[in-house]
Design a protein around this motif. Structure first.
Motif, mmCIF file in Angstrom:
data_model
loop_
_atom_site.group_PDB
_atom_site.id
_atom_site.type_symbol
_atom_site.label_atom_id
_atom_site.label_comp_id
_atom_site.label_asym_id
_atom_site.label_seq_id
_atom_site.Cartn_x
_atom_site.Cartn_y
_atom_site.Cartn_z
ATOM 1 N N TYR A 132 0.858 -1.179 0.000
ATOM 2 C CA TYR A 132 0.000 0.000 0.000
ATOM 3 C C TYR A 132 0.897 1.232 0.000
ATOM 4 O O TYR A 132 1.652 1.466 0.952
ATOM 5 C CB TYR A 132 -0.903 -0.008 1.233
ATOM 6 C CG TYR A 132 -1.947 1.090 1.246
ATOM 7 C CD1 TYR A 132 -2.943 1.148 0.279
ATOM 8 C CD2 TYR A 132 -1.938 2.075 2.234
ATOM 9 C CE1 TYR A 132 -3.906 2.138 0.292
ATOM 10 C CE2 TYR A 132 -2.896 3.070 2.259
ATOM 11 C CZ TYR A 132 -3.878 3.101 1.287
ATOM 12 O OH TYR A 132 -4.832 4.092 1.305
ATOM 13 N N ASP A 199 -9.912 11.810 4.800
ATOM 14 C CA ASP A 199 -10.308 10.940 3.692
ATOM 15 C C ASP A 199 -11.377 9.937 4.135
ATOM 16 O O ASP A 199 -11.352 9.436 5.271
ATOM 17 C CB ASP A 199 -9.072 10.189 3.181
ATOM 18 C CG ASP A 199 -9.367 9.383 1.937
ATOM 19 O OD1 ASP A 199 -9.272 9.939 0.843
ATOM 20 O OD2 ASP A 199 -9.714 8.196 2.079
ATOM 21 N N TYR A 201 -11.872 6.870 3.237
ATOM 22 C CA TYR A 201 -11.345 5.550 3.552
ATOM 23 C C TYR A 201 -10.727 5.536 4.953
ATOM 24 O O TYR A 201 -10.753 4.516 5.644
ATOM 25 C CB TYR A 201 -10.308 5.111 2.518
ATOM 26 C CG TYR A 201 -10.921 4.724 1.191
ATOM 27 C CD1 TYR A 201 -11.894 3.729 1.128
ATOM 28 C CD2 TYR A 201 -10.528 5.339 0.016
ATOM 29 C CE1 TYR A 201 -12.470 3.365 -0.081
ATOM 30 C CE2 TYR A 201 -11.097 4.988 -1.203
ATOM 31 C CZ TYR A 201 -12.065 4.007 -1.246
ATOM 32 O OH TYR A 201 -12.629 3.647 -2.439
ATOM 33 N N ASP A 204 -13.537 5.046 7.261
ATOM 34 C CA ASP A 204 -13.926 3.635 7.278
ATOM 35 C C ASP A 204 -12.958 2.802 8.113
ATOM 36 O O ASP A 204 -13.374 1.863 8.808
ATOM 37 C CB ASP A 204 -13.963 3.075 5.851
ATOM 38 C CG ASP A 204 -15.164 3.570 5.059
ATOM 39 O OD1 ASP A 204 -16.109 4.098 5.677
ATOM 40 O OD2 ASP A 204 -15.145 3.441 3.822
ATOM 41 N N THR A 218 -11.819 -8.462 2.780
ATOM 42 C CA THR A 218 -11.953 -7.997 1.395
ATOM 43 C C THR A 218 -12.197 -6.487 1.326
ATOM 44 O O THR A 218 -12.542 -5.967 0.266
ATOM 45 C CB THR A 218 -13.115 -8.726 0.695
ATOM 46 O OG1 THR A 218 -14.339 -8.496 1.415
ATOM 47 C CG2 THR A 218 -12.853 -10.217 0.625
ATOM 48 N N ALA A 219 -11.997 -5.796 2.430
ATOM 49 C CA ALA A 219 -12.251 -4.355 2.483
ATOM 50 C C ALA A 219 -11.100 -3.585 1.838
ATOM 51 O O ALA A 219 -10.090 -4.161 1.403
ATOM 52 C CB ALA A 219 -12.440 -3.916 3.927
ATOM 53 N N HIS A 220 -11.236 -2.264 1.785
ATOM 54 C CA HIS A 220 -10.179 -1.394 1.263
ATOM 55 C C HIS A 220 -8.879 -1.659 2.030
ATOM 56 O O HIS A 220 -8.906 -1.933 3.237
ATOM 57 C CB HIS A 220 -10.616 0.069 1.427
ATOM 58 C CG HIS A 220 -9.672 1.052 0.814
ATOM 59 N ND1 HIS A 220 -8.571 1.552 1.498
ATOM 60 C CD2 HIS A 220 -9.654 1.641 -0.406
ATOM 61 C CE1 HIS A 220 -7.930 2.406 0.713
ATOM 62 N NE2 HIS A 220 -8.559 2.463 -0.442
ATOM 63 N N PRO A 221 -7.727 -1.568 1.362
ATOM 64 C CA PRO A 221 -6.454 -1.851 2.044
ATOM 65 C C PRO A 221 -6.251 -1.069 3.344
ATOM 66 O O PRO A 221 -5.708 -1.618 4.312
ATOM 67 C CB PRO A 221 -5.407 -1.463 0.992
ATOM 68 C CG PRO A 221 -6.083 -1.653 -0.306
ATOM 69 C CD PRO A 221 -7.517 -1.295 -0.081
ATOM 70 N N LEU A 222 -6.685 0.180 3.386
ATOM 71 C CA LEU A 222 -6.477 0.970 4.595
ATOM 72 C C LEU A 222 -7.298 0.415 5.766
ATOM 73 O O LEU A 222 -6.849 0.439 6.912
ATOM 74 C CB LEU A 222 -6.853 2.435 4.342
ATOM 75 C CG LEU A 222 -6.513 3.417 5.470
ATOM 76 C CD1 LEU A 222 -5.014 3.430 5.751
ATOM 77 C CD2 LEU A 222 -6.994 4.820 5.128
ATOM 78 N N VAL A 223 -8.483 -0.100 5.469
ATOM 79 C CA VAL A 223 -9.314 -0.723 6.509
ATOM 80 C C VAL A 223 -8.612 -1.980 7.039
ATOM 81 O O VAL A 223 -8.539 -2.213 8.250
ATOM 82 C CB VAL A 223 -10.706 -1.074 5.954
ATOM 83 C CG1 VAL A 223 -11.523 -1.856 6.982
ATOM 84 C CG2 VAL A 223 -11.441 0.195 5.535
ATOM 85 N N ARG A 224 -8.084 -2.794 6.118
ATOM 86 C CA ARG A 224 -7.408 -4.032 6.532
ATOM 87 C C ARG A 224 -6.149 -3.728 7.344
ATOM 88 O O ARG A 224 -5.867 -4.372 8.360
ATOM 89 C CB ARG A 224 -7.045 -4.850 5.294
ATOM 90 C CG ARG A 224 -8.252 -5.518 4.652
ATOM 91 C CD ARG A 224 -7.854 -6.383 3.470
ATOM 92 N NE ARG A 224 -7.714 -5.597 2.254
ATOM 93 C CZ ARG A 224 -6.775 -5.768 1.345
ATOM 94 N NH1 ARG A 224 -5.836 -6.681 1.525
ATOM 95 N NH2 ARG A 224 -6.739 -5.038 0.258
#
Length: 266
Positions: A132, A199, A201, A204, A218-224
């Motif tokens: 990321y 932002d 994200y 989130d 399977t969420a946005h990379p920043l969430v993971r």
């Protein structure tokens, strides 16, 4: 869930919660615009002595790794980069406004900031491991992931602090919030991120960091990344295989983190 959930939401909306400085909000707004360059942002920062001083201090520190130190504010801004400047300015502002709240009250936020800083450093390292590119954004998400706790403490100081002080694993407090207050610090943190024009994200990432692993893989990379950073602070041996990481990768992410936290805190 309490019948007065809407009342608490209204109290959060009308409470004198810590707000980011207007100059910083203008900086965040400009930094999102594609038609704005370093010159425009440099002019804004130059009008705010505290922000300018922070940028010059960062550049002075970074210049140790450069062949030639920057000559002025604009060069400093270019050398550091917008993402690093944003992270530093937001982090310092959040730290200052909530520490100002704690002053005069018997509230020790040392453990809170240590946990948050550890998550921030882990998040930046995880961003590198997971490919990321926005490592500073990951750092900021890790640093702010529990900021909703501080907002709730500001709104309900007597009622909330006892639960805050008794929390042992993070999940317990989130469950207590949901049952007792009708909303959690994750929801409040996401709301604050929106209020501060951060932002979506990132909002989130704050909202979902207590979710079950099945909800975030399977969420946005920043969430993971934020979920993993939070989890690794609580459990250094957390199973990270669902996110495509190996035990060796987890070890690399964790290596020397405590020393880096102590250094950053100083």
């Amino acid at each position: 869930m309490l019948k007065h959930e809407d009342g608490l939401r209204q109290r959060l909306l009308t409470a004198r919660l810590p707000a980011l400085p207007q100059a910083l909000l203008r900086f965040l707004e400009l930094s999102r615009r594609e038609d704005v360059g370093f010159d425009d942002i440099g002019r804004l920062i130059a009008q705010e002595p505290a922000m300018a001083s922070k940028v010059l201090t960062l550049a002075g520190s970074a210049s140790r790794y450069q062949s030639q130190p920057p000559k002025d504010l604009l060069q400093s801004l270019i050398q550091i980069g917008l993402e690093s400047v944003k992270t530093a300015l937001v982090a310092e502002s959040v730290h200052q406004v909530f520490d100002a709240f704690a002053a005069g009250r018997s509230v020790d936020l040392g453990h809170f900031w240590s946990h948050s800083l550890t998550a921030a450093i882990l998040a930046r390292r995880l961003a590198g491991e997971m490919g990321y590119a926005r490592g500073e954004e990951a750092y900021l998400a890790g640093l702010l992931h529990d900021v909703g706790q501080l907002a709730l403490m500001s709104t309900l100081p007597d009622r909330y602090f006892k639960a805050f002080a008794e929390d042992h694993d993070g999940d317990w407090l989130a469950n207590w919030e949901s049952i007792t207050l009708g909303l959690t610090h994750t929801e409040v943190g996401a709301w604050l991120a929106g209020r501060w024009h951060l932002d979506s994200y990132l909002a989130d990432a704050l909202l979902y960091h207590h979710e079950a692993v099945e909800r975030v893989v399977t969420a946005h990379p920043l969430v993971r990344i934020t979920w993993l950073a939070h989890g690794l602070v609580r459990d250094p041996d957390l199973d990270v295989s669902a996110f495509g990481l190996t035990p060796d990768a987890r070890a690399r992410v964790r290596e020397g983190v405590d020393d880096e936290v102590r250094k950053a805190a100083r």
